[in-house]
Design an enzyme around this catalytic site. Structure first.
Site, PDB file in Angstrom:
ATOM      1  CG  ASP A 173      -9.292  -0.232   3.961  1.00 50.96           C
ATOM      2  OD1 ASP A 173      -9.285  -0.667   2.756  1.00 50.96           O
ATOM      3  OD2 ASP A 173      -8.876  -1.166   4.871  1.00 50.96           O
ATOM      4  CD  GLN A 177      -3.316  -5.000   6.221  1.00 52.10           C
ATOM      5  OE1 GLN A 177      -3.255  -3.912   5.384  1.00 52.10           O
ATOM      6  NE2 GLN A 177      -3.847  -6.181   5.935  1.00 52.10           N
ATOM      7  CE  LYS A 233      -3.626  -2.875   1.827  1.00 55.90           C
ATOM      8  NZ  LYS A 233      -4.359  -3.315   2.930  1.00 55.90           N
TER       9      LYS A 233
END
Ligand code: NAP
Length: 281
Positions: free
Chosen positions: A122, A99, A55
């Site tokens: 996200d 994450q 990322k």
């Protein structure tokens, strides 16, 4: 029938070229500032570390900065909540990625929901999910949003189609089903307690595999000319669906690798650029 390959790697590359131009334009307008994605990695799971690194690399490819925060696996829920709160208030941060998965002693849902809606690039908060499900503005959950973008890029018609989503996780199956519903598909969601799974899949015009088990969905369960989307990725390049026999029978298919995976990261980056544009532009 030879299946159309829904080439996520290609679409991600095209989008990155466009995003690079947008980041450059933003720098010119804002004294050299770029959108910034903060990534939070808790613990030392090597797969998670690799995803976070990928990322960060994707940020650099489009000329954008990232801020990598690494916390030990002993981090407690409160400590992680405080870290996220600071990032929420940091005007130099435009997107926050926590994450998944965090170590099991941490309340992951509470931590996801601490992320400010405007920085939830996200698409993991309950608020963002609820808004998306109601057709209101929100950043989409990255993997299903990436799948929707891939289907749109290839003009795959969804209206009135019967979509069967296998899996109902908060970051994949559930938001996927809502997005397909928003696109006017008729949606069936299957999960581990579903009876006669095969009979549901046999009816699908569009199948989404999000199970987490290699080639669990057999090619013979899938009808001719279906659109086949495989979110899975396992060692040996296997997905959640038995894909190879479908190359000559499906109407469209996402390859593994190179289908859904690149679209996930690309969607995260695209949504961070959008957030940066809102803040800086
Ligand atoms: P997950 O949280 O483990 O969820 C798996 C889902 O599959 C659950 O809803 C589960 O049902 C269902 N399931 C398990 N066994 C089943 C069975 N026998 N029959 C029907 N349904 C069954 O996994 P996830 O995070 O959603 O990930 C799913 C897949 O997508 C994995 O292969 C993962 O690697 C991949 N993935 C890819 C990306 C990407 O960027 N490409 C991102 C995220 C995930 P219950 O709810 O009843 O337990």
């Amino acid at each position: 029938m030879t299946a159309l390959i829904l080439d996520g790697k290609h679409v991600a590359q095209l989008t990155e070229a466009e995003l690079s131009g947008r980041v450059e334009a933003l720098k010119l307008k804002s004294d050299g500032r770029t959108p910034v994605l903060a990534t939070i990695l808790v613990g030392d799971d090597p797969a998670s570390a690799t995803y976070v690194k990928m990322k960060g690399n994707a940020c650099r490819r489009v000329g954008m900065e990232s801020l990598a925060i690494e916390l030990p696996s002993s981090t407690k829920t409160n400590g992680l909540l405080r870290e996220i709160e600071q990032l929420n208030h940091n005007p130099d941060v435009h997107g926050i990625l926590l994450q998944h998965p965090v170590p099991s002693h941490i309340d992951e849902r509470a931590c996801f929901d601490m992320i400010a809606l405007g920085k939830d690039v996200d698409g993991v908060t309950c608020l963002g999910f609820g808004r998306m499900a109601m057709g209101e503005q929100a950043y989409g959950c990255a993997t299903p949003q990436g799948i929707m973008r891939l289907l749109q890029h290839y003009d795959i018609a969804l209206e009135g189609k019967h979509a069967v989503v296998v899996g109902r996780s908060p970051i994949l199956g559930k938001p996927m089903a809502m997005m397909l519903l928003e696109a006017n598909a008729t949606v069936t969601i299957c999960h581990s307690r579903t009876r006669a799974l095969e009979s549901h899949i046999r009816q699908a015009d569009v199948v989404v595999g999000a199970v987490g088990r290699p080639e669990f969905i057999r090619a013979e369960w899938i009808k001719d000319a279906a659109v086949v989307v495989d979110a899975g990725y396992h060692p040996g390049g296997l997905g959640d669906i038995e894909l190879s026999p479908l190359a000559e029978r499906a109407s469209a298919i996402t390859p593994v690798p190179g289908g859904v995976g690149p679209m996930t990261i690309n969607t995260l980056i695209q949504q961070t650029v959008e957030s940066g544009e809102r803040a800086l532009g």
